[in-house]
Design a protein around this motif. Sequence first.
Motif, PDB file in Angstrom:
ATOM      1  N   ARG A  45      -0.633 -73.162 -48.874  1.00  0.00           N
ATOM      2  CA  ARG A  45      -0.548 -72.015 -49.795  1.00  0.00           C
ATOM      3  C   ARG A  45       0.904 -71.723 -50.174  1.00  0.00           C
ATOM      4  NH1 ARG A  45      -4.254 -66.746 -49.723  1.00  0.00           N
ATOM      5  NH2 ARG A  45      -5.573 -68.362 -50.606  1.00  0.00           N
ATOM      6  N   SER A  46       1.816 -71.866 -49.225  1.00  0.00           N
ATOM      7  CA  SER A  46       3.232 -71.682 -49.528  1.00  0.00           C
ATOM      8  C   SER A  46       3.701 -72.691 -50.569  1.00  0.00           C
ATOM      9  CB  SER A  46       4.059 -71.812 -48.251  1.00  0.00           C
ATOM     10  OG  SER A  46       5.442 -71.835 -48.541  1.00  0.00           O
ATOM     11  N   TYR A  47       3.277 -73.930 -50.411  1.00  0.00           N
ATOM     12  CA  TYR A  47       3.620 -74.978 -51.388  1.00  0.00           C
ATOM     13  C   TYR A  47       3.106 -74.601 -52.772  1.00  0.00           C
ATOM     14  CZ  TYR A  47       2.229 -79.290 -53.875  1.00  0.00           C
ATOM     15  OH  TYR A  47       1.967 -80.249 -54.815  1.00  0.00           O
ATOM     16  N   ALA A  48       1.868 -74.110 -52.859  1.00  0.00           N
ATOM     17  CA  ALA A  48       1.316 -73.726 -54.156  1.00  0.00           C
ATOM     18  C   ALA A  48       2.095 -72.568 -54.773  1.00  0.00           C
ATOM     19  CB  ALA A  48      -0.156 -73.351 -54.003  1.00  0.00           C
ATOM     20  N   LEU A  49       2.357 -71.531 -53.985  1.00  0.00           N
ATOM     21  CA  LEU A  49       3.033 -70.340 -54.513  1.00  0.00           C
ATOM     22  C   LEU A  49       4.466 -70.632 -54.914  1.00  0.00           C
ATOM     23  CD1 LEU A  49       1.633 -67.690 -52.009  1.00  0.00           C
ATOM     24  CD2 LEU A  49       1.062 -67.900 -54.437  1.00  0.00           C
ATOM     25  N   THR A  50       5.189 -71.402 -54.093  1.00  0.00           N
ATOM     26  CA  THR A  50       6.577 -71.708 -54.447  1.00  0.00           C
ATOM     27  C   THR A  50       6.649 -72.636 -55.664  1.00  0.00           C
ATOM     28  OG1 THR A  50       6.572 -73.470 -52.768  1.00  0.00           O
ATOM     29  CG2 THR A  50       7.545 -71.348 -52.154  1.00  0.00           C
ATOM     30  N   SER A  51       5.688 -73.545 -55.796  1.00  0.00           N
ATOM     31  CA  SER A  51       5.668 -74.420 -56.970  1.00  0.00           C
ATOM     32  C   SER A  51       5.412 -73.632 -58.243  1.00  0.00           C
ATOM     33  CB  SER A  51       4.601 -75.507 -56.793  1.00  0.00           C
ATOM     34  OG  SER A  51       4.904 -76.355 -55.710  1.00  0.00           O
ATOM     35  N   LEU A  52       4.493 -72.675 -58.174  1.00  0.00           N
ATOM     36  CA  LEU A  52       4.232 -71.828 -59.338  1.00  0.00           C
ATOM     37  C   LEU A  52       5.451 -70.975 -59.677  1.00  0.00           C
ATOM     38  CD1 LEU A  52       0.561 -70.674 -58.597  1.00  0.00           C
ATOM     39  CD2 LEU A  52       1.334 -72.395 -60.253  1.00  0.00           C
ATOM     40  N   TRP A  53       6.158 -70.514 -58.655  1.00  0.00           N
ATOM     41  CA  TRP A  53       7.371 -69.727 -58.892  1.00  0.00           C
ATOM     42  C   TRP A  53       8.446 -70.586 -59.559  1.00  0.00           C
ATOM     43  CZ3 TRP A  53      12.425 -70.106 -56.973  1.00  0.00           C
ATOM     44  CH2 TRP A  53      13.242 -69.003 -57.206  1.00  0.00           C
ATOM     45  N   LEU A  54       8.654 -71.793 -59.081  1.00  0.00           N
ATOM     46  CA  LEU A  54       9.637 -72.699 -59.699  1.00  0.00           C
ATOM     47  C   LEU A  54       9.265 -72.982 -61.145  1.00  0.00           C
ATOM     48  CD1 LEU A  54      10.140 -75.278 -56.797  1.00  0.00           C
ATOM     49  CD2 LEU A  54      11.875 -73.697 -57.680  1.00  0.00           C
ATOM     50  N   LEU A  55       7.990 -73.193 -61.406  1.00  0.00           N
ATOM     51  CA  LEU A  55       7.537 -73.497 -62.760  1.00  0.00           C
ATOM     52  C   LEU A  55       7.808 -72.328 -63.700  1.00  0.00           C
ATOM     53  CD1 LEU A  55       6.029 -75.706 -64.395  1.00  0.00           C
ATOM     54  CD2 LEU A  55       3.903 -74.542 -63.793  1.00  0.00           C
ATOM     55  N   ARG A  56       7.589 -71.114 -63.212  1.00  0.00           N
ATOM     56  CA  ARG A  56       7.826 -69.938 -64.051  1.00  0.00           C
ATOM     57  C   ARG A  56       9.316 -69.703 -64.284  1.00  0.00           C
ATOM     58  NH1 ARG A  56       8.897 -64.856 -62.399  1.00  0.00           N
ATOM     59  NH2 ARG A  56       8.161 -65.300 -60.283  1.00  0.00           N
ATOM     60  N   VAL A  57      10.116 -69.788 -63.227  1.00  0.00           N
ATOM     61  CA  VAL A  57      11.545 -69.474 -63.330  1.00  0.00           C
ATOM     62  C   VAL A  57      12.307 -70.536 -64.118  1.00  0.00           C
ATOM     63  CG1 VAL A  57      13.665 -69.206 -61.978  1.00  0.00           C
ATOM     64  CG2 VAL A  57      11.566 -68.063 -61.247  1.00  0.00           C
TER      65      VAL A  57
END
Length: 252
Positions: A45-57
């Motif tokens: 779940r951490s991998y998913a959330l951090t990947s989505l954050w990187l994609l947005r930023v």
Amino acid sequence: MPRSSVLYLRSVVFNLLFYVNVTLQMIAALPTLVLPRRFLHLFVRSYALTSLWLLRVICGTKVEWRGVERLPKGACILACKHQSAWETFALYAVIDDPTYILKRELMWLPLFGWYMRKEGLIPIDRSAGMAALARMTARARAALAAGRQIVIFPEGTRRLPGAEPVYKPGVLYLYSRAGVPCVPMALNSGLYWPRRSWLRLPGTIVVEILDPIAPGLDRDAFARRLEDTIEGATARLIREASARDQVSGARP
């Protein structure tokens, strides 16, 4: 700097950090291979959330989750439209305890395959016909009995946005034997995370969770309802994206 150059640069930076992130997460998660599965799930779940954050930023690619309240509590089948690699990790951000059905070859990847086995993902040998469906269903029913959610891509592979749908028999076979609701899911991820491309486009990926289909429908009625529901909602999301973000059409 021209807009196209900025797009390329942001995509390169994102992809670099995306793979650095997953590598670091896998290294940090090594102890979980000998711990109960719930500890590994925290890293996934951490991998998913951090990947989505990187994609947005970095790329300006946001995500909107619609209809999350329609997800049943506990065991169900999640039949999701498949347009890109994005949904293979992003769904972990909102689904409690998913297990994906995926092609067997992915389980052979070094280290990554170890984690997929530990997480209880369900491989399917596409060349084995009905025997493969029977083995898949047996494993899926065991996961459902433990209260997990089965994620299956009804078309079996990624399809370009707007491409003619080709639904496979796996989801029909599973639904007929699982005795749980099937939740259709539509999305437009392929417009922003194109398959076979390293470009990541700005805009809003929308995932829409649709009304569950109760167990008990006959095979033909279920097949029609599932495809009509997913494809109708997906076409609407693509039209919305075209109007909002000026993206449209199938991408190579």
